[in-house]
Write a protein that holds these residues in place. Structure first.
Motif, PDB file in Angstrom:
ATOM      1  N   PRO A   1      -7.494 -10.603 -10.116  1.00 30.49           N
ATOM      2  CA  PRO A   1      -6.749 -10.243 -11.336  1.00 30.49           C
ATOM      3  C   PRO A   1      -7.315  -8.967 -11.970  1.00 30.49           C
ATOM      4  O   PRO A   1      -8.456  -8.584 -11.684  1.00 30.49           O
ATOM      5  CB  PRO A   1      -6.972 -11.433 -12.276  1.00 30.49           C
TER       6      PRO A   1
ATOM      7  N   TYR B   1     -18.183 -12.819  -3.904  1.00 35.75           N
ATOM      8  CA  TYR B   1     -17.707 -11.907  -4.964  1.00 35.75           C
ATOM      9  C   TYR B   1     -18.707 -10.777  -5.234  1.00 35.75           C
ATOM     10  O   TYR B   1     -18.326  -9.620  -5.380  1.00 35.75           O
ATOM     11  CB  TYR B   1     -17.552 -12.768  -6.216  1.00 35.75           C
TER      12      TYR B   1
ATOM     13  N   SER C   1     -20.530 -18.837  -5.521  1.00 35.70           N
ATOM     14  CA  SER C   1     -19.668 -19.950  -5.946  1.00 35.70           C
ATOM     15  C   SER C   1     -20.000 -21.214  -5.140  1.00 35.70           C
ATOM     16  O   SER C   1     -20.037 -22.320  -5.682  1.00 35.70           O
ATOM     17  CB  SER C   1     -18.201 -19.624  -5.693  1.00 35.70           C
TER      18      SER C   1
HETATM   19  O1  6CS Z   1     -12.837 -13.044  -5.857  1.00 36.32           O
HETATM   20  C1  6CS Z   1     -13.694 -13.852  -6.181  1.00 36.32           C
HETATM   21  O2  6CS Z   1     -14.537 -14.283  -5.387  1.00 36.32           O
HETATM   22  C2  6CS Z   1     -13.773 -14.294  -7.634  1.00 36.32           C
HETATM   23  N1  6CS Z   1     -12.662 -13.886  -8.401  1.00 36.32           N
HETATM   24  C3  6CS Z   1     -12.529 -14.315  -9.623  1.00 36.32           C
HETATM   25  C4  6CS Z   1     -11.484 -13.754 -10.517  1.00 36.32           C
HETATM   26  N2  6CS Z   1     -13.274 -15.294 -10.105  1.00 36.32           N
HETATM   27  C5  6CS Z   1     -14.343 -15.973  -9.352  1.00 36.32           C
HETATM   28  C6  6CS Z   1     -14.267 -15.668  -7.886  1.00 36.32           C
HETATM   29  O3  6CS Z   1     -15.484 -15.926  -7.243  1.00 36.32           O
END
Ligand code: 6CS
Length: 384
Positions: A220, A202, A81
């Protein structure tokens, strides 16, 4: 504090290919090649973000009558991300999903969406707050300072803890290595509960759970299903403490340099996506839980669910209910957390709000106050 001006990471071959194609065109097409808009998401295919980006692609390609092609990059194809956000800032990507758990390192005020017990338990109230135009304008000022354009703010569903033991009160988190996204507020939140909060990308969470490098994580339902976290943990707890809130964003320069017609096309598409994604995330919570129960049976693994699941059970057909629940010998339900138990978590969350006011940037107080007042207004409106 992180900044964007780090040296860019090497681009993945897929991205280079698409750039070359966009410039050079393809041989079998007599007309000029469509322009390519790149849209990176932080999740895998079939996820909430994927459905959002795929619908954006369908609508833009249709509205532009083929003049624009949208390429969707799932998590991992362009890095984590954080890498995606950097690429969006540099203009290598035109669009990306940017969740507060990661973008909060660059726009600290955004970490307000990571605070627990701040939003309503009613989906419709949270939806009204996230769509408030004044809140979106306030946040967009902060995006602008980082070369980004905020397009939309939406929930991907209720957050659920997956662990290997029962968690009913903060003391149960003791000695639990609990994975969180890389925001300081999330570290503070789970450390306040007594866990040992562990930041991690992630894509590494499944292996870390499998290798017992961590003992639990929070996401989620659809993410627990898509990433198969249920295959490496045995408890799911629905504490009703927070939603996973995310944002869709564009590179600011790209967005402002669009023609008026194209900018209107993007804005209209984003507006159309609001009810679409609200319904998608709701449906994926139900479908995801069904898939989890099927998967857990297939893998012959124990699963205990602590939560209020009457809505989910009511959506099952009699045969699904028999197969997934009544005849599922390795599934157990345990009583949802009661108000006294939730109050203990809520109390610990109070100190995290203080941390947010310290580290959440110059406008932390304003953003927090605005959200609190919007939640109150929307709750009152919902109660009639
Ligand atoms: O836990 C995370 O890192 C990720 N969880 C979700 C639902 N979406 C993107 C995020 O990087």
């Amino acid at each position: 504090m992180h900044t964007f001006n780090r040296s860019p990471r090497p681009l993945v071959p897929a991205l280079l290919c698409s750039c070359l194609l966009a410039v050079g065109g393809s041989c079998d097409r007599p007309h000029p090649s469509p322009r390519v808009w790149r849209f990176a998401i932080e999740e895998s295919t079939g996820s909430v973000q994927d459905q959002y980006a795929q619908q954006f692609k369908r609508l833009i390609e249709e509205k532009s009558e083929g003049a624009i092609r949208v390429e969707v990059y799932p998590v991992g194809s362009l890095g984590t991300s954080t890498h995606i956000t950097e690429q969006l800032n540099m203009g290598i990507l035109e669009f990306a999903m940017a969740s507060p758990g990661s973008l909060g390192k660059f726009i600290p005020e955004l970490q307000v969406f990571l605070l627990h017990f701040l939003f309503s338990e009613r989906d419709e109230v949270t939806r009204a707050v996230l769509n408030n135009p004044a809140l979106n304008r306030l946040l967009d000022d902060l995006y602008q300072e980082k070369g980004l354009k905020l397009l939309s703010l939406y929930s991907e569903g209720e957050m659920v803890w997956t662990t290997n033991k029962e968690i009913r009160e903060p003391a149960d988190f003791r000695a639990t290595k609990f994975r969180v996204m890389t925001s300081p507020i999330l570290l503070a939140a789970y450390n306040a509960y007594g866990a040992s909060a562990t930041p991690m990308p992630y894509t590494e969470v499944y292996s870390a759970l499998q290798l017992s490098m961590i003992d639990g994580q929070v996401n989620p339902v659809f993410a627990i299903e898509r990433q198969k976290f249920y295959a490496v943990t045995s408890w799911m707890t629905f504490p009703k403490h927070a939603h996973f809130i995310t944002t869709a964003a564009a590179n600011r320069r790209f967005y402002t340099e669009l023609s008026d017609r194209e900018r209107a096309m993007v804005d209209d598409t984003i507006a159309e996506l609001e009810p679409f994604i609200f319904n998608v995330q709701r449906q994926l919570q139900l479908d995801g839980l069904k898939e989890i129960l099927k998967g857990q049976q297939r893998l012959n693994r124990d699963l205990t669910i602590c939560g209020e699941l009457s809505g989910f059970l009511a959506c099952l057909s009699p045969s699904e209910r028999a197969q997934l629940v009544d005849q599922n010998a390795r599934l157990q339900f345990t009583r949802p957390l009661n108000e006294d138990e939730r109050e203990k978590f809520r109390k610990r969350s109070g100190e995290v709000e203080e941390v947010f006011l310290r580290v959440g940037g110059d406008r932390a107080e304003e953003v927090l106050a605005r959200i609190k007042s919007l939640v109150e207004q929307a709750e009152n409106a919902a109660q009639g």
